[in-house]
Design a protein around this motif. Sequence first.
Motif, PDB file in Angstrom:
ATOM      1  N   LYS A   1     -77.374 -61.952  58.484  1.00 23.20           N
ATOM      2  CA  LYS A   1     -77.529 -60.691  59.202  1.00 23.20           C
ATOM      3  C   LYS A   1     -78.820 -59.961  58.847  1.00 23.20           C
ATOM      4  N   LYS A   2     -79.482 -60.375  57.771  1.00 30.03           N
ATOM      5  CA  LYS A   2     -80.720 -59.738  57.365  1.00 30.03           C
ATOM      6  C   LYS A   2     -81.819 -60.008  58.394  1.00 30.03           C
ATOM      7  N   VAL A   3     -82.579 -58.971  58.731  1.00 26.36           N
ATOM      8  CA  VAL A   3     -83.665 -59.083  59.704  1.00 26.36           C
ATOM      9  C   VAL A   3     -84.958 -59.428  58.965  1.00 26.36           C
ATOM     10  N   ASN A   4     -85.727 -60.369  59.553  1.00 31.14           N
ATOM     11  CA  ASN A   4     -86.991 -60.813  58.949  1.00 31.14           C
ATOM     12  C   ASN A   4     -86.780 -61.284  57.507  1.00 31.14           C
ATOM     13  N   TRP A   5     -85.767 -62.106  57.335  1.00 33.44           N
ATOM     14  CA  TRP A   5     -85.405 -62.587  56.006  1.00 33.44           C
ATOM     15  C   TRP A   5     -85.416 -64.114  56.011  1.00 33.44           C
ATOM     16  N   LYS A   6     -85.887 -64.705  54.945  1.00 33.64           N
ATOM     17  CA  LYS A   6     -85.907 -66.159  54.808  1.00 33.64           C
ATOM     18  C   LYS A   6     -85.114 -66.566  53.579  1.00 33.64           C
ATOM     19  N   TRP A   7     -84.789 -67.853  53.517  1.00 27.43           N
ATOM     20  CA  TRP A   7     -84.029 -68.349  52.376  1.00 27.43           C
ATOM     21  C   TRP A   7     -84.352 -69.822  52.122  1.00 27.43           C
ATOM     22  N   GLY A   8     -84.072 -70.232  50.911  1.00 29.26           N
ATOM     23  CA  GLY A   8     -84.278 -71.614  50.515  1.00 29.26           C
ATOM     24  C   GLY A   8     -83.098 -72.128  49.716  1.00 29.26           C
ATOM     25  N   VAL A   9     -83.021 -73.451  49.567  1.00 33.01           N
ATOM     26  CA  VAL A   9     -81.924 -74.111  48.864  1.00 33.01           C
ATOM     27  C   VAL A   9     -82.517 -75.032  47.810  1.00 33.01           C
ATOM     28  N   GLU A  10     -81.830 -75.141  46.690  1.00 31.84           N
ATOM     29  CA  GLU A  10     -82.243 -76.078  45.639  1.00 31.84           C
ATOM     30  C   GLU A  10     -82.410 -77.471  46.240  1.00 31.84           C
ATOM     31  N   LYS A  11     -83.470 -78.143  45.843  1.00 31.51           N
ATOM     32  CA  LYS A  11     -83.865 -79.390  46.490  1.00 31.51           C
ATOM     33  C   LYS A  11     -82.783 -80.460  46.457  1.00 31.51           C
TER      34      LYS A  11
ATOM     35  N   PHE B   1     -76.166 -72.509  60.595  1.00 30.35           N
ATOM     36  CA  PHE B   1     -77.363 -71.707  60.839  1.00 30.35           C
ATOM     37  C   PHE B   1     -78.234 -71.646  59.585  1.00 30.35           C
ATOM     38  N   ILE B   2     -77.604 -71.479  58.423  1.00 31.76           N
ATOM     39  CA  ILE B   2     -78.351 -71.454  57.164  1.00 31.76           C
ATOM     40  C   ILE B   2     -79.043 -72.808  56.938  1.00 31.76           C
ATOM     41  N   TYR B   3     -78.340 -73.876  57.215  1.00 31.24           N
ATOM     42  CA  TYR B   3     -78.905 -75.218  57.010  1.00 31.24           C
ATOM     43  C   TYR B   3     -80.095 -75.487  57.939  1.00 31.24           C
ATOM     44  N   ASN B   4     -80.002 -75.049  59.192  1.00 30.14           N
ATOM     45  CA  ASN B   4     -81.061 -75.301  60.168  1.00 30.14           C
ATOM     46  C   ASN B   4     -82.316 -74.469  59.910  1.00 30.14           C
ATOM     47  N   HIS B   5     -82.198 -73.377  59.145  1.00 29.44           N
ATOM     48  CA  HIS B   5     -83.348 -72.492  58.923  1.00 29.44           C
ATOM     49  C   HIS B   5     -83.727 -72.399  57.439  1.00 29.44           C
ATOM     50  N   THR B   6     -83.269 -73.353  56.647  1.00 34.15           N
ATOM     51  CA  THR B   6     -83.511 -73.266  55.207  1.00 34.15           C
ATOM     52  C   THR B   6     -84.763 -74.026  54.803  1.00 34.15           C
ATOM     53  N   GLU B   7     -85.253 -73.709  53.612  1.00 32.61           N
ATOM     54  CA  GLU B   7     -86.379 -74.404  52.995  1.00 32.61           C
ATOM     55  C   GLU B   7     -85.890 -75.085  51.718  1.00 32.61           C
ATOM     56  N   SER B   8     -86.483 -76.223  51.392  1.00 27.02           N
ATOM     57  CA  SER B   8     -86.086 -76.985  50.218  1.00 27.02           C
ATOM     58  C   SER B   8     -87.145 -76.839  49.139  1.00 27.02           C
ATOM     59  N   MET B   9     -86.718 -76.521  47.917  1.00 28.45           N
ATOM     60  CA  MET B   9     -87.660 -76.340  46.811  1.00 28.45           C
ATOM     61  C   MET B   9     -86.911 -76.423  45.483  1.00 28.45           C
ATOM     62  N   VAL B  10     -87.676 -76.523  44.408  1.00 22.07           N
ATOM     63  CA  VAL B  10     -87.088 -76.542  43.072  1.00 22.07           C
ATOM     64  C   VAL B  10     -86.792 -75.117  42.626  1.00 22.07           C
ATOM     65  N   GLY B  11     -85.997 -75.010  41.530  1.00 17.40           N
ATOM     66  CA  GLY B  11     -85.466 -73.709  41.135  1.00 17.40           C
ATOM     67  C   GLY B  11     -86.494 -72.669  40.768  1.00 17.40           C
ATOM     68  N   ASP B  12     -87.486 -73.013  39.915  1.00 17.25           N
ATOM     69  CA  ASP B  12     -88.439 -71.994  39.473  1.00 17.25           C
ATOM     70  C   ASP B  12     -89.301 -71.491  40.613  1.00 17.25           C
ATOM     71  N   LEU B  13     -89.657 -72.377  41.560  1.00 12.56           N
ATOM     72  CA  LEU B  13     -90.418 -71.942  42.724  1.00 12.56           C
ATOM     73  C   LEU B  13     -89.581 -71.026  43.623  1.00 12.56           C
ATOM     74  N   GLY B  14     -88.272 -71.324  43.738  1.00 15.14           N
ATOM     75  CA  GLY B  14     -87.392 -70.469  44.536  1.00 15.14           C
ATOM     76  C   GLY B  14     -87.300 -69.067  43.976  1.00 15.14           C
ATOM     77  N   LEU B  15     -87.222 -68.947  42.647  1.00 16.00           N
ATOM     78  CA  LEU B  15     -87.157 -67.622  42.035  1.00 16.00           C
ATOM     79  C   LEU B  15     -88.458 -66.852  42.228  1.00 16.00           C
TER      80      LEU B  15
END
Length: 367
Positions: free
Chosen positions: A161-171, A192-206
């Motif tokens: 529901k967040k507007v102009n918000w992005k998210w990522g998932v642990e690789k 929806f989260i899966y189709n718009h997610t980014e993959s990265m490692v933990g420290d980069l995500g933080l």
Amino acid sequence: MMRDIAELGADFSTSITVNPDRLKILDKVRTIDTDWLCILSPQPQVLPRYLVITRTLSADVWIFLLVTITVWGVCLWGLQRAESRLSGRRSESFGESICYGWAAIVDHPPNPPSNLSGQVLVGWLLIGTLLISSCFKSSLVANLTVENKEKPIDSYEGLVKKVNWKWGVEKFFLTGAPLLYFSQNPDPVIQFIYNHTESMVGDLGLEKVRGGRYSFLSTFNRISYFLGVLYSDTFGRHPFYVSKSRYRISSDIGLGIRKGAPFLRRFSQLVHRLAEAGILSHWIKDVLQGRISEDRKLYRQKMKEGNVASTEGTSNAAFAQSLEDEREVVLKMEHFLGLYLVFLCGLGMAMITFLVELYFAFRHLGK
């Protein structure tokens, strides 16, 4: 590991995800407690202070008041007009009847009407406005005493529901068996989260979360490790918010033992006893805290040597800002900006009404 078990090169495997193919070579799998998936986001910010006056009541309550007072004013005007035709006495105009209700809400009602029906109607209005005025004042005091913050992200639904918000998932969640949780989940929110997610490692995500308007999905223990080592100060304060909702990725993660292993029965009994006594969960917490403490000391040593950049200043600055937001509130000009906007809106409506009156006046003179 599965190849080693199939070729009899290994007897035991830890933390594997069960599927039909693996059950062909595994004699038994005991399900164990798995780590939970959670959402890491920036700390909620304080809502704009100029909205404190309008935020005391919800939008539907404001609309309800507007409609109720308007309908009440129309009813009062109708009763006055009907009584005027019967008795021949002067009645209030439509505008006076509408303004009467708003004057009563601000605790300054004019003199009541002369007819009995109008007095009864005004009496019930005064009872209602007394309750409304009391609720508004108490809510205003509460909002000025403890300022409201944005609603934190505590669930998948709040994330999307967040507007102009992005998210990522642990690789590693987008590979192997954990990928099925996202790719084959029937829940449209998770899809929806899966189709718009980014993959990265933990420290980069933080790091991306620290930049703002970003959330990162990972396991609770892994997030706790990064926060404890990289971003927490000596008091455990950090500039992040960990969601209260936790999600189990898979219930089929367990200990795998090859078929025909002679120690299967004794080993299963031992694990069962440890789990029921709560020792396994205690071991996990103890090992995690010990690892955080050791790596934290190592990280501080590297900071002193200048080998890594410090992130502790960010956590201290975020905690200082939270103290600034939670201390005693002093009224400033920004708190009254909403009131000034209301005045400007009223002035604008008055000017529009004046222009309409001028139009009809000139039109009347032209005729």
